[in-house]
Structure formats: C-alpha cells, structure tokens
Design an enzyme around this catalytic site. Structure first.
Site, short mmCIF file in Angstrom:
data_model
loop_
_atom_site.label_atom_id
_atom_site.label_comp_id
_atom_site.label_asym_id
_atom_site.label_seq_id
_atom_site.Cartn_x
_atom_site.Cartn_y
_atom_site.Cartn_z
N SER A 184 0.77 -1.39 -0.26
CA SER A 184 0.02 0.22 -0.25
C SER A 184 0.87 1.40 0.16
CB SER A 184 -0.47 0.05 1.44
OG SER A 184 -1.77 1.03 1.48
N TYR A 190 -2.52 0.07 9.87
CA TYR A 190 -1.93 -1.19 9.07
C TYR A 190 -0.57 -0.59 7.72
CZ TYR A 190 -4.00 -1.33 4.09
OH TYR A 190 -3.86 -1.73 2.33
#
Length: 321
Positions: free
Chosen positions: A117, A143
C-alpha cells in the site's frame, strides 16, 4: 515462460480482477478464497480458508506453483473496533504473509508478488513533491505499519532463501465494483447533490483497477522486477474537483460543485472527528512512477476517462440505489 500462479484474495476487489486477467491470458491458477465465498471461476482450482493468519497450511495448494500473488490482507477501515488494531493487522498482514512466504519457499516457489500500500510511504505529499519508491517509509497508521513490516520480513526472507520478492504499492484503486468513498462520490453525483469541493486544488494520484492488474501481471514474469519496490498510478494526477467533474461526465450527471474554501472544510471535518476523510478529499498524495516505467518498460494502458466510464457503467447497472 509459462507460470503457474497461486493467488490469494481471489474473491476480493483487486484479487478477482487479477484472476479474470490470468484466466483470460491462459495462465494456470490456484485461487485462495475466504470460506463461504462463491468460487470465482470454474476454470481454476479453489482452496478455502477461514482467516488469513499465521496458522494456515498452504502446502497442498502451492504444489507445482512457481509464483505467488498475495493480494489478501486485513484492509484499512475507517472506524476500527479492535481494542489493539496494530496487533490485529500484524496477525494477518505480517505473520500470515510470512507464513505463506515460508511455505512457498519450501514448495519451490520462485517469486512472491506482494500487494502492499502507498500508506507505507505516508498519508500525504506537498503538491509537486510526489512519493517515490526509494523514499524512507513513514507509515502513519496501524495498517501502513503492518504493510511495511510485511515488506521488510519478505525482503529478509528473500535474502536468506533466494526467493524473488516483488512489492507493489498502489494508491487509491477504482474501477467497476469499487466501494467506500469512491462509491459514495458516484452516488452523490448521481443524485445531483451539491458538493463543497469546487475550490479544492489538491493533487491526487489514483490507479484504475485494470492498470494495477496489468502491472501485477507484468511483475509475475519480468526479470527486472525481482526484489524491487514499485509505485503505481494512472500517470495523471487530479484534484478532487477535477475528479468529480470527470466522474460526473462519465455518469452523465454534471457535478454541482460549490467553492467552499479548503480551510473551512478541514476545520469542519476536524470538529466532526473526520480529519482522515478531509485529508483524502482536500489533501494531496502524488506518486512518481518513473522507476516502474524505466525498469519494467511499463506504462498505464487505460486512461482515466476510460476507467471512470467503466466504473460508472458498473455503478449504473449494479450499485445504483
């Protein structure tokens, strides 16, 4: 060279698109899907799992595969109810990923393509100063931290074992079937709701689903991809107002944008506890994909407008309420 691919997350937004492309290309695939999910294709062998944590046994599924494409993850959520979000992300995104990678090495897999990501890089950029693949990572939430830890663990395993690791860090992915904020924006536009984003002049990199899939497929077999980190986008950055205007054109519903100052929107969002949403709508996040283009000879095959039209068509046929 022909490859046999083990694909995780095959019933997800990105994973299902990867699966469709691999099947269309005639690539042999073993697809891992969450238990209870509908088999994504009758043309591939499916294996089911309850949750993607460290206790899965993938040995049988990996037999004969030479590439793993790992798109399964515990994804970022706006209002996480976990008492310890970082621990929950680590169980899936770090321990689960590393367990799969170790078993892949034992099974003779040669390459592991990891869908990470852009949150590994950080949450935002100054206009004209995009993130690059060589930047020092600065994740800001659990995350992003978990994805960075997974990247580092995979690269360490690559050094120890000879496994080739390829890391792809996407920005916001959109396309047919997109959910969350992107779907909400299409609904707002479709309903003709006036939106207070006419004075937002940020710059955001996005990536169409088909462009991301095309890069992932490129990374499966390209020799130069081994042990590299790649950023990916559509190579055209938009402001929030530009995105809404062009999305409205794709929907056939002209955007009704009010010129509310960005500072006022940010202050209002902070008062409502929605700072993260304000950052995504008003702040900038750009990426530099020169390394991806230069090393792989890759350029996004789908334009922004073509991708928005595909997303709008799917919305009108399946998601409109």
């Amino acid at each position: 060279m022909s490859h046999k691919v083990f694909l995780t997350g095959a019933s997800g937004f990105v994973g299902s698109a990867i699966l469709r492309r691999l099947v269309a290309d005639g690539t042999p695939v073993v697809a891992a899907v969450r238990q209870g999910s509908v088999a994504p294709s009758a043309l591939v062998r499916c294996v089911q799992f309850r949750s993607f944590e460290e206790n899965n046994d993938w040995d049988g599924a990996l037999a004969g595969c030479d590439v793993v494409v790992h798109s399964a993850a515990r994804v970022h959520v706006m209002n996480d109810t976990e008492s310890d979000p970082l621990a929950a992300f680590r169980r899936v995104n770090v321990e689960g990923t590393l367990t799969l990678a170790r078993q892949a090495v034992a099974a003779g897999v040669k390459r592991f393509v990891f869908i990470s990501s852009i949150k590994v890089n950080g949450e935002g950029t100054q206009p004209g100063r995009p993130f690059s693949a060589s930047d020092t990572p600065q994740p800001q939430d659990p995350y992003g931290v978990s994805k960075l830890e997974a990247e580092r663990a995979l690269l360490a395993l690559a050094h120890e074992s000879g496994l080739e690791v390829v890391i792809v860090r996407p920005v916001l992915v959109y396309g047919p079937g997109v959910k969350a904020n992107f779907l909400n924006m299409m609904r707002w536009l479709d309903r003709g709701i006036p939106l207070p984003f006419g004075a937002i002049h940020n710059r955001r990199s996005l990536v169409a689903l088909d462009n991301l899939v095309d890069l992932i497929v490129t990374c499966i077999g390209h020799e130069a991809a081994a042990n590299q980190v790649f950023l990916v986008s559509d190579a055209e950055d938009l402001s929030t107002s530009e995105l809404l205007i062009r999305m409205g054109q794709a929907l056939g519903r002209p955007a009704r944008l009010l010129p509310v100052p960005a500072g006022f929107l940010s202050a209002a969002a902070k008062a409502l506890g929605k700072e993260g949403l304000a950052q995504r709508l008003c702040g900038s996040l750009q990426v530099n994909i020169e390394k991806t283009r230069d090393l792989l000879g890759w350029y996004p095959p789908v334009t922004v407008d073509t991708a928005l039209e595909a997303a709008a068509k799917h919305y009108q046929e399946y998601d409109k309420k």
